[in-house]
Motif scaffolding. Structure first.
Motif, mmCIF file in Angstrom:
data_model
loop_
_atom_site.group_PDB
_atom_site.id
_atom_site.type_symbol
_atom_site.label_atom_id
_atom_site.label_comp_id
_atom_site.label_asym_id
_atom_site.label_seq_id
_atom_site.Cartn_x
_atom_site.Cartn_y
_atom_site.Cartn_z
ATOM 1 N N ARG A 63 0.803 -1.213 0.000
ATOM 2 C CA ARG A 63 0.000 0.000 0.000
ATOM 3 C C ARG A 63 0.847 1.279 0.000
ATOM 4 O O ARG A 63 0.531 2.249 -0.690
ATOM 5 C CB ARG A 63 -0.924 0.005 1.224
ATOM 6 N N LEU A 64 1.928 1.259 0.795
ATOM 7 C CA LEU A 64 2.753 2.463 0.940
ATOM 8 C C LEU A 64 3.351 2.869 -0.401
ATOM 9 O O LEU A 64 3.290 4.036 -0.813
ATOM 10 C CB LEU A 64 3.867 2.180 1.962
ATOM 11 N N VAL A 65 3.926 1.875 -1.105
ATOM 12 C CA VAL A 65 4.533 2.148 -2.416
ATOM 13 C C VAL A 65 3.450 2.581 -3.403
ATOM 14 O O VAL A 65 3.625 3.548 -4.158
ATOM 15 C CB VAL A 65 5.281 0.897 -2.938
ATOM 16 N N ASN A 66 2.280 1.877 -3.388
ATOM 17 C CA ASN A 66 1.170 2.249 -4.285
ATOM 18 C C ASN A 66 0.843 3.720 -4.133
ATOM 19 O O ASN A 66 0.761 4.474 -5.111
ATOM 20 C CB ASN A 66 -0.102 1.459 -3.953
ATOM 21 N N THR A 67 0.669 4.143 -2.868
ATOM 22 C CA THR A 67 0.256 5.520 -2.606
ATOM 23 C C THR A 67 1.344 6.496 -3.039
ATOM 24 O O THR A 67 1.060 7.511 -3.690
ATOM 25 C CB THR A 67 -0.049 5.694 -1.106
#
Lengths: 267, 256
Positions: free
Chosen positions: A105-109
């Motif tokens: 999620r962190l990288v996606n965001t």
């Protein structure tokens, strides 16, 4: 007719919040129109001025059609080269931006925020930045288009992958396949028709952008338009405008045709 | 054609589920589910719509994490494993889903080769054109077993429903799994094709000694093809018995 079978209302009355929302939207629209500096005098004066421009521009100049055509070819080259680089870079970037495909999620965001920033800055501004970075000429234009395409295709490729049928990916996950294998063997082939459609939109957008990049010295036919207006050479300016219109409409038609052929859906 | 019920005492337990619970927002779908499946068993899981059969199957493979409880698959505690260990465990499992779940624009052969991705990683296993000869041979053998070797290069979205499901079975079996989960493998097929696909699936797993857990809405399929029946009702396990000991009437109670 009993009450139970009474006809339902055609329209539902909006709630208090909904009503305030509509009211706010109407106020914002009128407030925005007001700030455009409406003036009856200027509106009345516009048609004669426009007619004057058209009478001075008509007929369009055919004097240096050859050199203008070459400039148009250069413009298309900038668009194609920039779009190609942008689309190629978009694929790995989109893999990182798509939720539940490769990264957490962190990288996606983080990647989506960066892509949002790239899109938020207009293509003409990116062209100005690259003119400063690599100097005047088509290279600045190609880089600006590439970045602009990355912002567009990176985001929509990611959305395309998220919207792909999750079934094949689940079947491969159940056999112990790695995420990269699931992405390459199931997610990307599943999203491929959408990628093709998005890429064609990206190319159409690139062609439209490339025609004005010349205004800031980033190559292409835009510089001819600017020079023609600066020298009050309206017939040449009209030639350039017509040429741009023909090419942009032509590319859009070609894109629509290719989408229809490749994906079997209209447009 | 029931699976062999080779009930020897040395049989290993392939799946042990205990205290399993799962809910989606509004409340639990099921709670306190426990059962075991021995090696070579062929077990039917039945229950009305919304009783969580598909969710339970996915919990057993670790695709859906449960809210509580434990799953021991092939002797390993599924939810205590790291990603790499879970992958290598899953390389010994397979999933056949109701919707076939083939990659539509790729060839039948490429889809079957994908079944090897749990054991072999990398671009050579993404499409058949790049695949090593051994992988292509294994995939062709699997396709031959489901009677579709002549359609190897056809696009997966050009197949009939029955053909698609047979390709999905070939993909699930090409890696020689020890444990296979089939989620309503016949639900999207007409009765004739459903019967054929079910008979094919069960004969193949029987030949390979594969342990199977399948769901079905077809009471006759559950009793004929399963050698044990698990029945879910109201979020609890209402039936856990040998298929021979369960009457169709008892099964019918699951749906009222």
């Amino acid at each position: 007719m009993s009450d139970a079978r009474a006809l339902p209302h055609r329209f539902a009355a909006p709630g208090a919040v909904g009503f305030l929302g509509y009211l706010a939207a109407v106020i914002v629209i009128f407030w925005s129109l007001d700030s455009a500096g409406w003036s009856l005098d200027r509106l009345v004066a516009a048609p004669p001025r426009l007619a004057d421009f058209l009478s001075r521009a008509w007929p369009p100049s055919t004097d240096n059609l050859g050199s203008l055509a070459w400039k148009m070819v250069e413009t298309l080259q900038i668009a194609i080269a920039g779009a190609a680089i942008g689309i190629l870079v978009s694929l790995p970037v989109a893999l990182l931006a798509a939720r539940g495909v490769l990264a957490g999620r962190l990288v996606n965001t983080a990647v989506r925020v960066i892509l949002g920033f790239i899109r938020a800055v207009p293509d003409l501004v990116w062209a100005l930045v690259f003119v400063v970075a690599v100097g005047l000429g088509p290279l600045a234009g190609v880089l600006a288009i590439a970045l602009d395409t990355l912002g567009f295709c990176g985001r929509f490729f990611a959305d395309d992958m998220e919207n792909t049928d999750p079934g094949p990916a689940e079947a491969l996950t159940a056999t112990g396949a790695r995420r990269i294998d699931v992405a390459a063997a199931a997610v990307i082939p599943g999203a491929m028709p959408a990628f093709v459609s998005t890429s064609l939109f990206g190319l159409e957008k690139a062609v439209r952008s490339s025609t004005i990049l010349g205004l800031v010295g980033a190559g292409g036919i835009g510089i001819e338009l600017k020079v023609a207006f600066d020298l009050f050479d309206y017939p040449t300016a009209l030639s350039v405008i017509l040429m741009i219109a023909v090419v942009v409409v032509g590319v859009e038609q070609l894109g629509a045709l290719m989408r229809q052929r490749i994906m079997g859906v209209p447009g | 054609m029931p699976c062999p019920a080779a009930a020897t005492s040395v049989q290993e337990i392939d799946l042990r589920v205990s205290g399993l619970a799962k809910g989606y927002g509004a409340g639990p779908v099921f709670a306190d589910i426990g059962f075991t499946i021995r090696q070579g068993d062929c077990v039917a899981l039945v229950g009305a719509n919304g009783t969580g059969k598909s969710t339970l199957l996915r919990c057993c493979l670790g695709i859906v994490p449960p809210d509580a409880g434990e799953v021991s698959l092939l002797g390993q505690n599924l939810f205590a494993l790291g990603p790499a260990a879970r992958r290598s465990l899953r390389a010994r499992t397979g999933l056949v889903a109701q919707k076939h779940n083939l990659v539509p624009r790729l060839s039948v052969l490429s889809n079957v080769i994908h079944g090897l991705l749990g054991r072999q990683s990398g671009p050579r296993y993404w499409v058949q054109a790049l695949a090593p000869a051994a992988a292509r041979t294994a995939a062709m053998e699997a396709l031959d077993k489901v009677g579709l070797a002549d359609l190897a290069l056809r696009r997966a979205d050009r197949l009939s429903g029955g053909q698609s499901q047979r390709v999905a079975i070939a993909r699930a079996l090409v890696g020689n799994p020890r444990f296979l989960v089939a989620d309503e493998p016949c639900a999207s097929l007409d009765p004739q094709a459903g019967e054929e696909v079910m008979a094919l699936l069960i004969s193949l797993v029987k030949r390979g000694g594969v342990t199977v857990l399948f769901t079905s809405h077809n009471v006759r399929h559950a009793l004929n093809f399963g050698d044990r029946v698990l029945g879910l009702k109201g979020g609890r396990m209402a039936i856990d018995a040998a298929a021979a000991d369960v009457s169709p009437a008892e099964m019918g109670h699951l749906y009222v």
